[in-house]
Design an enzyme around this catalytic site. Sequence first.
Site, PDB file in Angstrom:
ATOM      1  N   LYS A   1       0.835  -1.050  -0.116  1.00 48.07           N
ATOM      2  CA  LYS A   1      -0.131   0.166   0.051  1.00 48.07           C
ATOM      3  C   LYS A   1       0.877   1.292   0.142  1.00 48.07           C
ATOM      4  O   LYS A   1       2.139   1.446   0.397  1.00 48.07           O
ATOM      5  CB  LYS A   1      -0.884   0.056   1.165  1.00 48.07           C
TER       6      LYS A   1
ATOM      7  N   PRO B   1       9.833  -4.392  -0.337  1.00 46.53           N
ATOM      8  CA  PRO B   1      10.810  -4.116   0.622  1.00 46.53           C
ATOM      9  C   PRO B   1      10.325  -4.206   1.895  1.00 46.53           C
ATOM     10  O   PRO B   1       9.454  -3.981   2.390  1.00 46.53           O
ATOM     11  CB  PRO B   1      11.474  -2.893   0.081  1.00 46.53           C
ATOM     12  N   VAL B   2      11.443  -4.784   2.750  1.00 47.40           N
ATOM     13  CA  VAL B   2      11.150  -4.783   4.302  1.00 47.40           C
ATOM     14  C   VAL B   2      11.394  -3.544   4.917  1.00 47.40           C
ATOM     15  O   VAL B   2      12.361  -2.725   4.662  1.00 47.40           O
ATOM     16  CB  VAL B   2      11.938  -6.041   4.902  1.00 47.40           C
TER      17      VAL B   2
ATOM     18  N   ALA C   1       9.840  -0.615   5.018  1.00 51.25           N
ATOM     19  CA  ALA C   1       9.996   0.443   3.901  1.00 51.25           C
ATOM     20  C   ALA C   1       8.586   1.121   4.083  1.00 51.25           C
ATOM     21  O   ALA C   1       8.578   2.305   3.277  1.00 51.25           O
ATOM     22  CB  ALA C   1       9.547  -0.524   2.566  1.00 51.25           C
ATOM     23  N   GLY C   2       7.653   1.132   4.930  1.00 48.67           N
ATOM     24  CA  GLY C   2       6.583   2.127   5.026  1.00 48.67           C
ATOM     25  C   GLY C   2       5.354   1.663   3.954  1.00 48.67           C
ATOM     26  O   GLY C   2       4.684   2.284   3.653  1.00 48.67           O
ATOM     27  N   LEU C   3       5.460   0.380   3.692  1.00 53.10           N
ATOM     28  CA  LEU C   3       4.802  -0.035   2.450  1.00 53.10           C
ATOM     29  C   LEU C   3       3.492  -1.150   2.720  1.00 53.10           C
ATOM     30  O   LEU C   3       2.988  -1.842   2.155  1.00 53.10           O
ATOM     31  CB  LEU C   3       5.325  -0.805   1.238  1.00 53.10           C
TER      32      LEU C   3
ATOM     33  N   GLY D   1       4.238  -4.332   3.910  1.00 58.36           N
ATOM     34  CA  GLY D   1       4.745  -5.636   3.550  1.00 58.36           C
ATOM     35  C   GLY D   1       4.284  -6.896   4.476  1.00 58.36           C
ATOM     36  O   GLY D   1       3.716  -7.502   4.305  1.00 58.36           O
ATOM     37  N   GLY D   2       4.722  -6.356   5.912  1.00 57.60           N
ATOM     38  CA  GLY D   2       4.471  -7.644   6.885  1.00 57.60           C
ATOM     39  C   GLY D   2       2.911  -7.490   7.380  1.00 57.60           C
ATOM     40  O   GLY D   2       2.349  -8.844   7.196  1.00 57.60           O
TER      41      GLY D   2
ATOM     42  N   SER E   1       0.389  -6.713   5.132  1.00 58.69           N
ATOM     43  CA  SER E   1      -0.079  -7.339   3.985  1.00 58.69           C
ATOM     44  C   SER E   1      -0.004  -8.981   3.980  1.00 58.69           C
ATOM     45  O   SER E   1      -1.058  -9.738   3.619  1.00 58.69           O
ATOM     46  CB  SER E   1       0.318  -6.774   2.756  1.00 58.69           C
TER      47      SER E   1
ATOM     48  N   ASP F   1      -2.192  -1.711  10.188  1.00 55.14           N
ATOM     49  CA  ASP F   1      -2.587  -1.714   8.917  1.00 55.14           C
ATOM     50  C   ASP F   1      -3.262  -3.047   8.492  1.00 55.14           C
ATOM     51  O   ASP F   1      -3.375  -3.188   7.227  1.00 55.14           O
ATOM     52  CB  ASP F   1      -1.066  -1.375   8.217  1.00 55.14           C
TER      53      ASP F   1
END
Length: 289
Positions: A10, A94-95, A97-99, A101-102, A104, A136
């Site tokens: 995201k 990327p780990v 990263a502010g996205l 990932g974990g 999701s 998140d």
Amino acid sequence: MRVLEKAPAKINLSLDVLHKRKDCFHEVKMIMTTIDLADRVELVDLPFEEIRIVSHNRFVPDDQRNLAYQAAKLLKDRFGIRKGISISITKTIPVAAGLAGGSSDAAATLRGLNRLWNLGLTLDELAELGAEIGSDVSFCVYGGTALATGRGEIIHHIDPPPHCWVVLAKPTIGVSTADVYKNLNINTIKHPDVDGMIAAIEARDYDQICSLMGNVLESVTLTMYPEVGNIKDQMKRFGADAVLMSGSGPTVFGLVQYESRLPRVYNGLRGFCDQVFAVRMLGERNSLD
């Protein structure tokens, strides 16, 4: 039996922090949308009762620190599941990263185990469980585009933004979200127009979306890690329509409306970052089908 789930990243088109709550979390108001950059989560039954995390990324924990592990344990404990599960996570996001990932990966685990174990839970019920794992995770259960409030777990679905390209660049640093929030001064921040962003998205006004992008955490992270600001400057110089840091960083993303302009932005950033991606904005919600 085996189940595969896609776990999209995201980005935050708008991120505001209103105040610090009594529970020590911060009250946020932010707009998140999914992009076509995703991990793959594969769930396979085990013949013995164990939660096993498999990943070839050395930065992904293989124990209870992993949010996907926590998601599986939550379902096992809540519904009395006496089965083992292997969770293989193929990382593309990327780990740190502010996205998300974990988060999701955890959401994909919830959706996948709901199918694998025939739990019959709705997305709303899975999102409620996800809120117990991380702020998140609820959004990531749904995917799509949403206004998130509370500590990020209260989700209000909105229309997807108009289609465009998203270029992402992550410097070789990790950012502590806790440290960023600790250094945030609520009294001096400039609040983005989140409501205006919602109106711009619903009107499918790409130019207005670009002009209203904002993230109150960005100035804090830029002070702590000046290289993030350098990436922002380069992304603007190479021609992105709008540039912003996602979440607490350090990933910077830029919106590009026309594919013909994409190679210049993408290739230009390859000289500054090892991890650069060019993907489409998704914005559509997940389903249980």
